[in-house]
Design a protein around this motif. Structure first.
Motif, short mmCIF file in Angstrom:
data_model
loop_
_atom_site.label_atom_id
_atom_site.label_comp_id
_atom_site.label_asym_id
_atom_site.label_seq_id
_atom_site.Cartn_x
_atom_site.Cartn_y
_atom_site.Cartn_z
N CYS A 1 0.82 -1.22 0.00
CA CYS A 1 0.00 0.00 0.00
C CYS A 1 0.86 1.27 0.00
CB CYS A 1 -0.93 0.02 1.22
SG CYS A 1 -2.13 -1.33 1.26
N GLN A 2 2.17 1.16 -0.19
CA GLN A 2 3.06 2.30 0.00
C GLN A 2 3.09 3.30 -1.15
OE1 GLN A 2 5.14 2.99 2.91
NE2 GLN A 2 3.50 1.67 3.61
N ALA A 3 2.82 2.87 -2.36
CA ALA A 3 2.80 3.76 -3.54
C ALA A 3 4.06 4.60 -3.67
CB ALA A 3 1.57 4.67 -3.49
N PRO A 4 5.24 3.98 -3.83
CA PRO A 4 6.48 4.75 -3.90
C PRO A 4 6.57 5.68 -5.10
CG PRO A 4 6.87 2.46 -4.53
CD PRO A 4 5.48 2.52 -3.98
N GLY A 5 5.80 5.41 -6.13
CA GLY A 5 5.81 6.29 -7.29
C GLY A 5 5.32 7.69 -6.99
N ASN A 6 4.61 7.87 -5.86
CA ASN A 6 4.07 9.18 -5.49
C ASN A 6 4.85 9.87 -4.37
OD1 ASN A 6 2.05 8.94 -7.37
ND2 ASN A 6 0.48 8.28 -5.93
N TRP A 7 5.93 9.25 -3.90
CA TRP A 7 6.68 9.86 -2.79
C TRP A 7 7.35 11.16 -3.24
CZ3 TRP A 7 9.80 5.15 -0.45
CH2 TRP A 7 8.88 4.24 0.10
N THR A 8 7.33 12.15 -2.36
CA THR A 8 8.05 13.40 -2.59
C THR A 8 9.27 13.46 -1.68
OG1 THR A 8 6.83 14.66 -0.93
CG2 THR A 8 5.89 14.57 -3.16
N ASP A 9 10.18 14.35 -1.97
CA ASP A 9 11.41 14.47 -1.18
C ASP A 9 11.09 14.83 0.27
OD1 ASP A 9 14.01 14.65 -0.41
OD2 ASP A 9 14.56 16.30 -1.72
N LYS A 10 10.26 15.82 0.48
CA LYS A 10 9.94 16.29 1.84
C LYS A 10 9.21 15.21 2.63
CE LYS A 10 7.61 20.03 4.34
NZ LYS A 10 6.82 21.27 4.21
N GLU A 11 8.19 14.60 2.01
CA GLU A 11 7.42 13.56 2.71
C GLU A 11 8.30 12.36 3.02
OE1 GLU A 11 4.39 12.93 -0.15
OE2 GLU A 11 3.03 14.44 0.68
N SER A 12 9.16 11.98 2.08
CA SER A 12 10.03 10.83 2.29
C SER A 12 10.99 11.07 3.45
CB SER A 12 10.82 10.52 1.02
OG SER A 12 9.96 10.19 -0.04
N ASP A 13 11.57 12.27 3.51
CA ASP A 13 12.52 12.57 4.58
C ASP A 13 11.85 12.49 5.94
OD1 ASP A 13 15.21 13.62 5.46
OD2 ASP A 13 13.94 15.24 6.20
N ALA A 14 10.65 13.04 6.07
CA ALA A 14 9.93 12.98 7.34
C ALA A 14 9.57 11.54 7.70
CB ALA A 14 8.67 13.84 7.26
N PHE A 15 9.17 10.79 6.71
CA PHE A 15 8.79 9.39 6.91
C PHE A 15 9.99 8.55 7.36
CE2 PHE A 15 8.02 5.11 5.06
CZ PHE A 15 6.83 4.81 5.69
N PHE A 16 11.12 8.70 6.66
CA PHE A 16 12.32 7.95 7.02
C PHE A 16 12.85 8.37 8.39
CE2 PHE A 16 13.14 7.67 2.20
CZ PHE A 16 12.43 6.48 2.12
N THR A 17 12.72 9.63 8.73
CA THR A 17 13.19 10.11 10.03
C THR A 17 12.38 9.47 11.16
OG1 THR A 17 13.97 12.22 9.13
CG2 THR A 17 13.49 12.15 11.49
N ARG A 18 11.07 9.39 10.98
CA ARG A 18 10.23 8.74 12.01
C ARG A 18 10.64 7.28 12.20
NH1 ARG A 18 6.10 11.47 9.24
NH2 ARG A 18 5.29 9.54 8.35
N HIS A 19 10.87 6.58 11.10
CA HIS A 19 11.29 5.18 11.21
C HIS A 19 12.67 5.05 11.83
CE1 HIS A 19 8.04 2.90 9.53
NE2 HIS A 19 7.99 3.62 8.44
N PHE A 20 13.57 5.97 11.50
CA PHE A 20 14.91 5.95 12.10
C PHE A 20 14.83 6.14 13.61
CE2 PHE A 20 18.54 8.56 13.54
CZ PHE A 20 19.54 7.63 13.38
N TYR A 21 14.05 7.13 14.04
CA TYR A 21 13.89 7.36 15.48
C TYR A 21 13.36 6.12 16.18
CZ TYR A 21 14.48 12.46 14.90
OH TYR A 21 14.98 13.71 14.64
N ARG A 22 12.36 5.49 15.57
CA ARG A 22 11.74 4.33 16.23
C ARG A 22 12.71 3.15 16.28
NH1 ARG A 22 10.59 1.41 19.22
NH2 ARG A 22 8.68 0.26 19.64
N ALA A 23 13.48 2.95 15.22
CA ALA A 23 14.43 1.83 15.20
C ALA A 23 15.55 2.03 16.22
CB ALA A 23 15.02 1.68 13.79
N VAL A 24 16.06 3.25 16.38
CA VAL A 24 17.10 3.51 17.37
C VAL A 24 16.54 3.39 18.78
CG1 VAL A 24 18.81 5.16 18.22
CG2 VAL A 24 18.38 4.97 15.76
#
Length: 600
Positions: free
Chosen positions: A417-440
């Motif tokens: 359900c991720q639809a990577p074809g529609n990801w934007t730079d700003k949205e992707s950075d915020a999304f990856f940051t949230r996952h990084f915080y949770r993983a650490v």
């Protein structure tokens, strides 16, 4: 005689032109899904919480070594272009240290080849614009979906009527929600008769309010003694003006008799029912509040006003839905096989993570498939083990493939359900940051003893102690945190402090509060900063692998949609024709594949 289907596409599935037939495409799809260990790892084997709980980590342990430098050195949006859009043949002709490895290019080609095509052409050159009163409550995405699907259903209905020699009496909308689609189809120029099936009464109530505003219904008229009513209203606090019981108490305090109170309708405006006038040549809506547990529509059909004046044999219905939630897509598709009144289906699915599972957990362990632990999502384990006969997969082909069947765990289905074809730079950075915080944070939980490792057995050919060293043989106890306030994502320190506060003060997390308070309440800012500094250089590993996962999961969605098509195709004794095609623009609505079936 062959009847021309004006609404039917050239190919029954929108597969790549490299395949000469649907059968060849399906064979290749199933072969890849069951034999590519890397695909199985990326679509089901990565638990983001365990990204940093082992060394050297999931990225280094599982991603081919020759890919790693390219993936971490390529900027996120450049990597997405490579995965989704770049001309791979042109890349192959280039040389240099910055070029992707040949094996990675081949993997990307395989995924692209097996992902169903998503390009879109409207059903008609110019579709009717939704009237303003019909489009109430819709955002831009919903307007696009309803506009195009209404036009598609109108054209498909004409085809079904011509082929079967019988006009459709109703369209049954599975999971109608606020009934945006039904309202459009019941309004001019379509004027269809809609049966809106919805499990939540609040949604139905909201839909009826919108029906009134759109002119499809009128609010119930009431007759009241206005003089007496105004006298009562003047005696109460304005905050109680819509409280029927408060108004009755006020009336009695004024000496109004029960007989006179009965002449005053004290219900609030919101409590008045919507009334529908039935007119020849105009559309209509009937609501049925029902929580469907299978595809049997007898309880729905029995509630229709139509069946009060006609026999059930007179019904000719088509099941439709935009983004049926989870199993509702299966029920809608299966309804044509199980109900004589359903003569066609047109279902656009969504929420693949909510599908139940028919085959249960695997009887073997693929090299990259680790179990999902119960605390992360109790429903996942329950649904996996109960072996729902109406769950995924639907078709016999996928259910029995290689004597094991095709299984997709919740991680794989969620990634679809991720639809990577529609990801934007700003949205992707915020999304990856949230996952990084949770993983650490999960690593902090492990180091501080809030959670522990749970081992799942040694790797093949390894002793028990050796097996415990493999990142694929253990998981960590997941701590469910959920969303935090927006300011908690401004820094890693703010995130850790916000998570600790929520876990130790919110009663919903009482199972964690004591141990989190004991282990982490006094963690200093300096130590939090050290964790961030230690893992920040590896954030790119996480974003790269998540991009690979979302890209690879396009094949997961192709498996789910193909399974639904095969289910209809396997019922050739009942189904005259079936196919899959796009009905929305991917950029507006990426779940854009409709599964269509027409009964003999």
């Amino acid at each position: 005689m062959t009847i021309d289907f004006t609404a039917r596409p050239e190919k029954p599935l929108p597969y790549s032109d490299v395949f000469s037939s649907a059968d060849e495409y399906v064979d290749s799809l199933l072969d890849f899904a069951t034999n590519s260990h890397l695909f199985q790892f990326l679509c089901g084997g990565v638990h983001i919480l365990d990204f940093f709980t082992s060394e050297p980590g999931l990225f280094v342990s599982a991603v081919p070594k020759e890919w790693q430098d390219y993936l971490v050195q390529t900027e996120p949006m450049v990597l997405l272009d490579f995965l989704m859009r770049d001309d791979l043949d042109a890349l192959a002709r280039q040389t240099g240290p910055e070029q992707p490895p040949e094996t990675l290019v081949q993997y990307v080609k395989d995924i692209r080849k097996l992902a169903l095509r998503r390009s879109f052409q409207p059903s008609k050159p110019k579709l009717p614009v939704l009237p303003r009163q019909v489009a109430l409550g819709m955002n831009t995405k919903k307007v696009h979906e309803v506009t195009h699907f209404s036009g598609y259903i109108d054209r498909l209905s004409e085809d079904v009527a011509r082929i079967r020699g019988q006009e459709l009496t109703h369209l049954v909308d599975f999971g109608s929600g606020q009934n945006y689609l039904g309202r459009a189809l019941a309004s001019p120029p379509y004027n269809k008769h809609i049966v809106a099936v919805e499990s939540k009464e609040a949604n139905t109530a909201g839909a009826k309010d919108l029906d009134i505003l759109s002119g499809l219904a009128e609010r119930e008229k009431r007759i009241r003694n206005k003089k007496l009513y105004h006298r009562i209203m003047e005696s109460v606090d304005p905050s109680e003006a819509n409280d029927e019981e408060a108004l009755k108490r006020a009336a009695k305090a004024l000496g109004v008799t029960d007989q006179d109170i009965a002449t005053i309708d004290l219900r609030s405006r919101k409590e008045l029912q919507a009334t529908y006038a039935w007119e020849e040549g105009k559309g209509s809506i009937e609501y049925v509040v029902a929580k469907l547990g299978d595809a049997d529509l007898a309880p729905v059909i029995s509630q229709l006003e139509y069946t009060e004046t006609h026999s059930e044999d007179d019904l000719s219905m088509m099941a439709v839905s935009i983004h049926s939630c989870g199993n509702l897509s299966h029920y809608g598709i299966r309804s044509m096989v199980l109900n004589s009144a359903i003569h066609a289906v047109a279902i656009v699915g969504c929420c693949y993570n909510l599908l139940t599972e028919k085959l249960g957990p695997p009887t073997f362990k693929p090299c990259f498939s680790r179990p999902t632990l119960q605390p992360l999502n109790a429903r996942v384990v329950r649904e996996s083990e109960r072996r729902d006969p109406q769950g995924f997969p639907m078709s016999e082909r996928l259910s029995t493939y290689n004597d094991q069947g095709i299984r997709l765990n919740i991680t794989a289905r969620m990634m679809a359900c991720q639809a990577p074809g529609n990801w934007t730079d700003k949205e992707s950075d915020a999304f990856f940051t949230r996952h990084f915080y949770r993983a650490v944070l999960q690593r902090i939980f492990l180091d501080k003893g809030v959670i522990s490792k749970v081992y799942h057995g040694p790797s093949e050919g390894e002793g028990e102690e050796e097996g415990k060293g493999s990142p694929f043989n253990f998981s960590t106890n997941p701590v469910v945190i959920g969303s935090l306030r927006k300011q908690c994502y401004t820094s890693f320190s703010a995130y850790v402090r916000g998570a600790i506060t929520k876990l130790t003060t919110n009663t919903d997390f009482s199972q964690y509060s004591q141990i989190v308070r004991e282990k982490l309440s006094d963690i200093p800012d300096e130590e939090i900063a050290k964790y961030e500094a230690a893992y920040l250089p590896r954030k790119r590993e996480l974003s790269a692998i998540w991009s690979l996962m979302a890209f690879s999961a396009m094949v997961v969605e192709s498996l789910i949609v193909t399974d639904r098509y095969l289910f209809l195709k396997e019922h050739s004794d009942l189904v005259r024709d079936c196919w899959v095609e796009t009905v929305f623009d991917y950029g507006q609505s990426p779940r854009n594949l409709v599964v269509v079936g027409i009964k003999k």
